[in-house]
Design a protein around this motif. Structure first.
Motif, PDB file in Angstrom:
ATOM      1  N   GLN A 211      33.793  59.903  86.739  1.00  0.00           N
ATOM      2  CA  GLN A 211      32.573  60.664  86.483  1.00  0.00           C
ATOM      3  C   GLN A 211      32.894  62.056  85.967  1.00  0.00           C
ATOM      4  O   GLN A 211      32.203  62.579  85.079  1.00  0.00           O
ATOM      5  CB  GLN A 211      31.743  60.753  87.767  1.00  0.00           C
ATOM      6  CG  GLN A 211      31.057  59.451  88.145  1.00  0.00           C
ATOM      7  CD  GLN A 211      30.361  59.498  89.490  1.00  0.00           C
ATOM      8  OE1 GLN A 211      30.829  60.166  90.427  1.00  0.00           O
ATOM      9  NE2 GLN A 211      29.241  58.810  89.609  1.00  0.00           N
ATOM     10  N   SER A 212      33.955  62.664  86.503  1.00  0.00           N
ATOM     11  CA  SER A 212      34.349  63.985  86.023  1.00  0.00           C
ATOM     12  C   SER A 212      34.816  63.916  84.570  1.00  0.00           C
ATOM     13  O   SER A 212      34.623  64.863  83.801  1.00  0.00           O
ATOM     14  CB  SER A 212      35.448  64.569  86.916  1.00  0.00           C
ATOM     15  OG  SER A 212      36.712  63.949  86.688  1.00  0.00           O
ATOM     16  N   MET A 213      35.438  62.803  84.175  1.00  0.00           N
ATOM     17  CA  MET A 213      35.839  62.622  82.782  1.00  0.00           C
ATOM     18  C   MET A 213      34.615  62.540  81.875  1.00  0.00           C
ATOM     19  O   MET A 213      34.589  63.126  80.786  1.00  0.00           O
ATOM     20  CB  MET A 213      36.674  61.352  82.639  1.00  0.00           C
ATOM     21  CG  MET A 213      38.031  61.396  83.299  1.00  0.00           C
ATOM     22  SD  MET A 213      38.873  59.791  83.144  1.00  0.00           S
ATOM     23  CE  MET A 213      40.295  60.059  84.202  1.00  0.00           C
ATOM     24  N   THR A 218      32.131  64.929  77.665  1.00  0.00           N
ATOM     25  CA  THR A 218      30.847  65.049  76.976  1.00  0.00           C
ATOM     26  C   THR A 218      30.596  66.497  76.583  1.00  0.00           C
ATOM     27  O   THR A 218      30.118  66.785  75.476  1.00  0.00           O
ATOM     28  CB  THR A 218      29.704  64.541  77.870  1.00  0.00           C
ATOM     29  OG1 THR A 218      29.894  63.143  78.135  1.00  0.00           O
ATOM     30  CG2 THR A 218      28.346  64.737  77.191  1.00  0.00           C
ATOM     31  N   SER A 219      30.942  67.416  77.467  1.00  0.00           N
ATOM     32  CA  SER A 219      30.808  68.836  77.154  1.00  0.00           C
ATOM     33  C   SER A 219      31.707  69.227  75.988  1.00  0.00           C
ATOM     34  O   SER A 219      31.304  69.970  75.085  1.00  0.00           O
ATOM     35  CB  SER A 219      31.153  69.669  78.391  1.00  0.00           C
ATOM     36  OG  SER A 219      31.115  71.054  78.095  1.00  0.00           O
ATOM     37  N   GLU A 220      32.941  68.712  75.995  1.00  0.00           N
ATOM     38  CA  GLU A 220      33.870  69.033  74.911  1.00  0.00           C
ATOM     39  C   GLU A 220      33.458  68.385  73.597  1.00  0.00           C
ATOM     40  O   GLU A 220      33.762  68.924  72.522  1.00  0.00           O
ATOM     41  CB  GLU A 220      35.286  68.623  75.297  1.00  0.00           C
ATOM     42  CG  GLU A 220      35.916  69.560  76.313  1.00  0.00           C
ATOM     43  CD  GLU A 220      37.366  69.239  76.628  1.00  0.00           C
ATOM     44  OE1 GLU A 220      38.049  70.119  77.166  1.00  0.00           O
ATOM     45  OE2 GLU A 220      37.819  68.112  76.337  1.00  0.00           O
ATOM     46  N   ILE A 221      32.764  67.271  73.658  1.00  0.00           N
ATOM     47  CA  ILE A 221      32.264  66.644  72.430  1.00  0.00           C
ATOM     48  C   ILE A 221      31.320  67.605  71.699  1.00  0.00           C
ATOM     49  O   ILE A 221      31.387  67.760  70.479  1.00  0.00           O
ATOM     50  CB  ILE A 221      31.561  65.307  72.748  1.00  0.00           C
ATOM     51  CG1 ILE A 221      32.605  64.215  73.008  1.00  0.00           C
ATOM     52  CG2 ILE A 221      30.622  64.888  71.606  1.00  0.00           C
ATOM     53  CD1 ILE A 221      32.027  62.904  73.493  1.00  0.00           C
ATOM     54  N   GLN A 222      30.445  68.257  72.460  1.00  0.00           N
ATOM     55  CA  GLN A 222      29.526  69.217  71.839  1.00  0.00           C
ATOM     56  C   GLN A 222      30.286  70.413  71.289  1.00  0.00           C
ATOM     57  O   GLN A 222      30.008  70.897  70.182  1.00  0.00           O
ATOM     58  CB  GLN A 222      28.495  69.679  72.863  1.00  0.00           C
ATOM     59  CG  GLN A 222      27.425  70.603  72.270  1.00  0.00           C
ATOM     60  CD  GLN A 222      26.681  69.967  71.117  1.00  0.00           C
ATOM     61  OE1 GLN A 222      26.067  68.905  71.282  1.00  0.00           O
ATOM     62  NE2 GLN A 222      26.720  70.593  69.940  1.00  0.00           N
ATOM     63  N   LEU A 223      31.270  70.900  72.061  1.00  0.00           N
ATOM     64  CA  LEU A 223      32.078  72.025  71.601  1.00  0.00           C
ATOM     65  C   LEU A 223      32.813  71.675  70.311  1.00  0.00           C
ATOM     66  O   LEU A 223      32.828  72.458  69.354  1.00  0.00           O
ATOM     67  CB  LEU A 223      33.080  72.415  72.683  1.00  0.00           C
ATOM     68  CG  LEU A 223      34.126  73.473  72.294  1.00  0.00           C
ATOM     69  CD1 LEU A 223      33.460  74.784  71.919  1.00  0.00           C
ATOM     70  CD2 LEU A 223      35.126  73.674  73.434  1.00  0.00           C
TER      71      LEU A 223
END
Length: 237
Positions: A211-213, A218-223
């Motif tokens: 879940q942490s992955m 997902t956050s890094e995908i936006q970045l």
């Protein structure tokens, strides 16, 4: 630590060479022992007791420890391989550009995914299971995956050997864009696999890691998407 807030430590402090890309990648892997070893040690001391408590084989049978064909073992093996390539990609680009935001992103990915990989390989060792198996990648997800391994790309999102060679031959802005495009695809594949494990997980500790992955990548995908846009580039797909 976010990639935007991270500082860029001196290469000498983190085992990065300023030689050729191949030398930097090799040196980086040699010096990466400490986060991976620490993670494995923590997994053995803290995480494994909860994971050993119960496991489920592909047939759904509950056992004292995860079976070799269980989602627990399959996810640990496959994601360890997936993570290793993300680490490799990130070491390559750190030798190919001086751009601070890209190097910080690479530094975060190296440390995060090396630590997580160490935990997963440590669990497999504690379970008395091999680090690899003859099973088709992601077979533990109980789905008929159409993805066919090719040119070193074993699972969705993984770069091919040809794509890795191209990154090694680039520098500056071109290397930044190609790395970001490859890592975006890599994260998308990683998120899908991690979510796939969350959906079938029995062991709560490994489920929390997955879940942490999902959340982190997902956050890094936006970045990464924003960083590509800043460079006038688009995702590969």
């Amino acid at each position: 630590m976010s990639a935007q807030d991270a500082t860029d430590p001196e290469d000498d402090d983190h085992g990065l060479s300023e030689g050729s890309a191949a030398q930097g990648r090799s040196t980086g892997r040699r010096k990466l022992w400490w986060p991976a070893a620490l993670a494995a040690s923590l997994a053995l001391c803290l995480g494994v007791p909860a994971l050993v408590a119960s496991g489920t084989s592909a047939s759904g049978t509950v056992s004292a420890t995860p079976a070799s064909d269980s989602p627990e073992a399959g996810f640990a093996r496959d994601m360890a391989v997936h993570h290793q390539q993300a680490v490799d990609l990130s070491f390559i680009v750190r030798d190919r550009t001086a751009n601070v935001p890209v190097r910080n992103l690479a530094f975060d990915i190296i440390n995060t995914q090396a630590n997580q990989r160490g935990m997963m390989t440590g669990w497999l060792d504690q379970w008395g299971l091999t680090q690899s198996s003859q099973a088709k990648p992601m077979a533990w997800m109980k789905m008929d995956h159409a993805y066919q391994p090719h040119d070193g790309s074993l699972m969705p999102g993984m770069a091919t050997n040809t794509q890795l060679d191209k990154l090694r031959g680039l520098s500056g802005r071109d290397a930044e864009i190609w790395y970001l495009q490859l890592m975006l695809e890599h994260h998308r594949g990683g998120v899908a696999m991690a979510q796939g494990y969350v959906d079938v997980a029995v062991n709560e500790s490994e489920k929390r890691l997955a879940q942490s992955m999902v959340v982190g990548q997902t956050s890094e995908i936006q970045l990464i998407t924003d960083m590509l846009a800043e460079r006038g580039a688009k995702p590969l797909s």
